[in-house]
Write an enzyme that holds these catalytic residues in place. Structure first.
Site, PDB file in Angstrom:
ATOM      1  N   GLY A 195       3.125   2.493  10.613  1.00 34.77           N
ATOM      2  CA  GLY A 195       2.923   1.777  11.865  1.00 34.77           C
ATOM      3  C   GLY A 195       2.771   0.284  11.624  1.00 34.77           C
ATOM      4  O   GLY A 195       3.460  -0.532  12.216  1.00 34.77           O
ATOM      5  N   ALA A 196       1.855  -0.060  10.734  1.00 31.26           N
ATOM      6  CA  ALA A 196       1.599  -1.465  10.434  1.00 31.26           C
ATOM      7  C   ALA A 196       0.746  -1.537   9.189  1.00 31.26           C
ATOM      8  O   ALA A 196       0.213  -0.526   8.731  1.00 31.26           O
ATOM      9  CB  ALA A 196       0.869  -2.135  11.596  1.00 31.26           C
ATOM     10  N   MET A 197       0.601  -2.755   8.642  1.00 25.23           N
ATOM     11  CA  MET A 197      -0.114  -2.904   7.382  1.00 25.23           C
ATOM     12  C   MET A 197      -1.017  -4.126   7.435  1.00 25.23           C
ATOM     13  O   MET A 197      -0.593  -5.219   7.800  1.00 25.23           O
ATOM     14  CB  MET A 197       0.916  -3.018   6.248  1.00 25.23           C
ATOM     15  N   GLU A 198      -2.278  -3.912   7.029  1.00 24.69           N
ATOM     16  CA  GLU A 198      -3.338  -4.890   7.238  1.00 24.69           C
ATOM     17  C   GLU A 198      -3.464  -5.944   6.152  1.00 24.69           C
ATOM     18  O   GLU A 198      -4.565  -6.466   5.934  1.00 24.69           O
ATOM     19  CB  GLU A 198      -4.664  -4.144   7.356  1.00 24.69           C
ATOM     20  N   ASN A 199      -2.396  -6.315   5.461  1.00 31.35           N
ATOM     21  CA  ASN A 199      -2.484  -7.325   4.405  1.00 31.35           C
ATOM     22  C   ASN A 199      -3.330  -8.511   4.850  1.00 31.35           C
ATOM     23  O   ASN A 199      -3.230  -8.980   5.975  1.00 31.35           O
ATOM     24  CB  ASN A 199      -1.079  -7.841   4.066  1.00 31.35           C
ATOM     25  N   HIS A 257      -6.476  -2.017  15.340  1.00 32.69           N
ATOM     26  CA  HIS A 257      -6.733  -1.279  14.098  1.00 32.69           C
ATOM     27  C   HIS A 257      -6.522  -2.172  12.874  1.00 32.69           C
ATOM     28  O   HIS A 257      -7.389  -2.280  12.012  1.00 32.69           O
ATOM     29  CB  HIS A 257      -5.807  -0.061  14.045  1.00 32.69           C
ATOM     30  N   GLU A 258      -5.374  -2.833  12.833  1.00 32.31           N
ATOM     31  CA  GLU A 258      -5.084  -3.665  11.649  1.00 32.31           C
ATOM     32  C   GLU A 258      -6.034  -4.847  11.592  1.00 32.31           C
ATOM     33  O   GLU A 258      -6.475  -5.254  10.521  1.00 32.31           O
ATOM     34  CB  GLU A 258      -3.626  -4.145  11.664  1.00 32.31           C
ATOM     35  N   GLU A 276       0.857  -1.180   0.000  1.00 34.78           N
ATOM     36  CA  GLU A 276       0.000   0.000   0.000  1.00 34.78           C
ATOM     37  C   GLU A 276       0.897   1.236   0.000  1.00 34.78           C
ATOM     38  O   GLU A 276       1.840   1.288   0.771  1.00 34.78           O
ATOM     39  CB  GLU A 276      -0.903   0.034   1.246  1.00 34.78           C
ATOM     40  N   HIS A 298      -9.372  -3.832  10.199  1.00 36.62           N
ATOM     41  CA  HIS A 298      -9.336  -3.631   8.748  1.00 36.62           C
ATOM     42  C   HIS A 298      -9.803  -4.867   7.987  1.00 36.62           C
ATOM     43  O   HIS A 298     -10.185  -4.758   6.825  1.00 36.62           O
ATOM     44  CB  HIS A 298      -7.914  -3.308   8.287  1.00 36.62           C
TER      45      HIS A 298
HETATM   46 ZN   LIG Z   1      -5.342   1.699   8.769  1.00 34.24          ZN
END
Ligand SMILES: [Zn+2]
Length: 876
Positions: free
Chosen positions: A266-270, A302-303, A126, A306
């Protein structure tokens, strides 16, 4: 950048895709120096398009080895290569396109696409990283099923992960091995992920409410194995909460989290395979503070959230980013409120919004929650899209009510499952389920800037009627000179002389103690009827019901009454903030307001003596508005003066309250534990805040208390609290404790970042030399965004005397460092440059110097990311 005006992507030019992708097969031969990617894309021409319409395959920094259509080499005249990638013409209505590319992960310092972090290979796609992996229609409205085969050296990369479920794995000749992953859910390319590394897995299980068994797996480097408990516990809490509060259940057999050292965000919701900045996974009482624990829980949630708000229902295009981010931030805020921090969460969030989003909305980078143009989408992962976007969701809930809102969410998820949609679609569902006309509300998505609401009231004692007169106005922002009125929900109540809430009727409504005034016009009048007495105070904007700047013309006595009696934690705190802000503004005008300060001292004294005020709320009530926020109170401000006045106000208010402060400080011994509860964390927060205040006051014994607290601390919260308290102190103790801390955590990068931040942010003399030393410290890495942020961020945000040095040296140094960083990591450079864009709001001397530093930077060869921000900041 002088000759390269970045080209704009416009929302108005959005077109549905001409081609669908029915399936994608990816095969990676992984190697840090040369990774070979073979991709087989099954495409189908969309209904309503012309036969032979061109297919766009995005690609960037790729070496193309092979391109075939249905098994034969693509005809040379049917392929056009340009800046965006490849354009294929003359395709049959369905085709299988085979693309073979070679990429070099170890040379990828931008950390977009496939790159090396520590000893692992990992991805960040992303927004547009997938096009750095292979040629593909890299847009969020193209969803397809992925089958991914990973091959790598078995000793170096024993763990091979991708999205979905692992369906096959085995050994290969030559010490290599492979794994095949299939994701049953169609997804856009930005949610693709892979990880290959020598990692250890800490696992747990979760049973969903419908009985699905889910394996939870957290992958970290071997030496971090003991620091995953909190992340796993947080994940389980979040999964349960999403079922209970939002009716959302997890959908795959496994949920994986991988901690990565070098990470831009911060982080990624793959899908099924979240990649996290290690900072938001790893925690132990000795290494992480309470704030870290809360943040980790929040980012994990949060992730996870998602998975529905983002993955199952995704964005049609990047202009819709807030569709997933605003909604998911709202969801994680609710989670932290209900499960962890309760009332304190709202205050923390509003503080952040005022300190960061309001300035953004008032500056050169202001943009609507749903922008309509961008040159570089990476620059729109902003406080406005995220945090203001969440406020929009919250206002919708206030307007249509909790139950209707929940029904609306259920409808939204059901109706759009598996689709890529827009913020308009979201609002339309809320309008449909509530039967409300939300046409005006949509302006919040398209209009930038923080609305100013002014209010005044007149009480007619004989009629028992309170007349409220309200006006709203939104100042111009870049590209939007004129503004329309917005639909603003203002939640209010009335506080009587004895501190109780008063009953009244709004218009011809029922008797109530709280009302939502819906502002829809530039000017409006409301009437509350049936009042038995005059209200002593109006509690405006309860719970911060709208992201506006409110001026209700309340005098000192009315605000003090709210500080003493308001039953809404937010408005109570906000009344104190208003008084404190006024005290600072008065002193910047060089005339302390004696009456105001005396009132504040009495109010603070009463709060300190009132044992019913919870420690966490008291900690917030004792805090002055942030420096960043105070800067916004002035058209042009001298940041050093603002800092000094802020300190002077603290001393003026609290000097006589020193004994009361000491009494409320709390016992470090009793508070020094690892309980993750609002009560325990609130106690530690208050302890640290009072300690810092006492050090600022120069109170007797304060430095000794700080030293004792530092040396005896078992938890990082108390250790860091003591260290932060002395960080501006000229005493030798500061250097001594900081050196001790550096020695203790030298080999622990995430904890050492805290030391970097304190050193860079301290205003004690020698700031430029300290900055140089930090950049040369063996623990510093230009290749790691956490390290870079830890040094540059606090230098700009907290070290006012050096960053804002009158001769401009701070600005020039930062500009040079940003230029250097831009050569490695454009995305992080474009973020970190933002304090340099605030030149218009400074005093004339500094404004000139900052502008000059920015102009000089603009003359250099910059990435598209950085050039975009710098150009907008310099635009007339
Ligand atoms: Zn997000």
């Amino acid at each position: 950048m002088k000759d390269a005006a970045p080209s704009m992507v416009l929302l108005s030019e959005y077109r549905a895709p001409d081609w669908h992708v029915d399936h994608l097969d990816l095969c990676f031969e992984l190697d840090p120096v040369a990774t070979r990617v073979e991709s087989r894309i099954r495409v189908r021409r969309a209904v309503g398009t012309e036969p032979g319409v061109a297919l766009r395959l995005h690609g960037q920094a790729l070496e193309l080895l092979r391109l075939e259509v249905d098994g034969s080499p693509a005809e040379a005249d049917a392929v056009t290569a340009d800046d965006e990638g490849l354009l294929l013409t003359g395709l049959p209505d369905t085709a299988e396109i085979t693309v073979e590319t070679r990429i070099r992960p170890d040379a990828n310092t931008a950390l977009e696409g496939l790159y090396v972090s520590g000893g692992s290979l990992c991805t960040q796609c992303e927004a547009e990283g997938f096009r750095r992996i292979t040629y593909f229609p890299d847009r969020p409205d193209i969803l397809t099923r992925y089958r991914v085969r990973l091959e790598a050296d078995a000793a170096r990369y024993p763990v091979l992960l991708a999205n979905g479920n692992r369906v096959e794995a085995g050994a290969l000749p030559g010490g290599r091995h492979y794994a095949v992953w299939e994701d049953p859910f169609p997804k856009p390319s930005y949610l693709f992920a892979l990880v290959a590394g020598d990692l250890t897995c800490v696992s747990d299980r979760f049973t969903t409410r419908s009985g699905r068994e889910v394996a939870l797996e957290v992958y970290v480097e071997h030496h971090n194995r003991e620091r995953c408990d909190h992340a796993l516990a947080s994940l389980k809490r979040a999964m349960r909460y999403d079922e209970d509060a939002f009716g959302r259940e997890y959908d795959l057999d496994v949920y994986m989290i991988v901690a990565v050292d070098a990470f831009n965000m911060g982080a990624m919701e793959n899908k099924g395979l979240n990649l996290f900045n290690a900072k938001y996974v790893l925690a132990s009482p000795d290494t992480a503070t309470d704030d870290d624990y809360v943040q980790i829980e929040s980012v994990i949630a949060h992730e996870y959230f998602h998975n529905w708000s983002g993955n199952r229902v995704t964005c049609r295009d990047w202009f819709q980013l807030s569709l997933k981010e605003g909604l998911t931030v709202f969801r994680d805020q609710e989670f932290t409120t209900d499960c962890t921090l309760f009332g304190a969460k709202r205050i923390d969030d509003v503080q952040r919004l005022r300190a960061f989003q309001f300035p953004e909305d008032a500056g050169p980078l202001a943009h609507p929650v749903r922008p309509d143009r961008y040159a570089e989408i990476n620059n729109f992962y902003t406080m406005t899209v995220y945090e203001k976007g969440a406020e929009l969701i919250r206002m919708l809930r206030t307007l249509i009510g909790r139950e209707t809102f929940r029904r609306g969410l259920d409808t939204y998820f059901e109706r759009f499952d598996g689709q890529a949609v827009t913020t308009d679609d979201f609002v339309a569902v809320m309008a449909e389920v509530s039967g409300r006309d939300l046409g005006l509300f949509r302006r919040w998505y398209t209009q930038a800037g923080t609305p100013r609401v002014t209010a005044c009231s007149t009480f007619d004692a004989s009629a028992g009627r309170l007349r409220l007169q309200l006006e709203q106005r939104t100042p111009p922002t870049p590209g939007q000179d004129t503004k329309e009125p917005l639909h603003i929900p203002l939640k209010i109540s009335l506080v009587g002389a004895d501190g109780d809430r008063l009953e009244a009727r709004l218009g011809d409504g029922p008797e109530a103690q709280e009302w939502v005034l819906e502002l829809t016009d530039a000017e409006q009048v409301f009437e509350l009827q049936g009042l038995a007495e005059a209200p002593a105070a109006i509690s405006w904007l309860r719970g911060f019901s709208a992201p506006v700047l409110l001026d209700a013309g309340q005098d000192t006595a009315e605000l003090a009454h709210l500080v003493a009696h308001d039953d809404d934690a937010f408005t109570r705190w906000d009344a104190a903030q208003s008084l404190l802000r006024r005290a600072v503004i008065a002193r910047v005008g060089e005339a302390p307001d004696g009456t105001l300060e005396a009132t504040l001292i009495r109010a603070m004294a009463a709060l300190l003596e009132d044992s019913r005020v919870e420690p966490v709320l008291l900690a917030s009530l004792l805090e002055l508005p942030a420096h960043r926020e105070l800067m916004e109170s002035f058209e042009h401000a001298d940041p050093v003066v603002i800092f000094e006045v802020r300190e002077a106000v603290k001393k003026a208010l609290f000097a006589s309250l020193e004994p009361a402060l000491s009494r409320r400080q709390g016992d470090p011994g009793a508070l020094d534990n690892d309980a993750f509860t609002a009560e325990a964390m609130g106690g530690r927060r208050l302890l640290n805040r009072i300690l810092a205040l006492r050090v600022t006051l120069g109170a007797r014994g304060a430095l000794e208390d700080a030293e004792t607290q530092y040396r005896e601390a078992r938890s990082q919260t108390l250790r860091m609290g003591a260290l932060a308290a002395v960080n501006e102190s000229p005493d030798a103790l500061r250097a001594e404790l900081l050196a001790d801390f550096e020695g203790r955590y030298r080999d622990d990068p995430l904890v050492l970042d805290k030391w970097f931040a304190l050193e860079a942010g301290s205003q004690v003399p020698g700031g430029f030399e300290r900055l140089e030393r930090l950049l040369e410290h063996p623990g510093f890495r230009w290749s790691n965004p956490n390290r870079v942020r830890a040094v540059l961020g606090p230098f700009m945000a907290a070290n006012h005397r050096h960053f804002h040095h009158p001769d401009g040296e701070g600005y020039r140094r930062i500009a040079a460092l940003i230029e250097h960083l831009d050569g490695l990591n454009p995305q992080t450079a474009a973020r970190l440059v933002q304090p340099l864009t605030r030149w218009r709001r400074l005093d004339p001397g500094r404004s000139t110097e900052m502008h000059a530093a920015l102009e000089q930077l603009a003359g250099k060869r910059l990435s598209r990311d950085l050039a975009d921000v710098v150009q907008r900041a310099l635009a007339p």
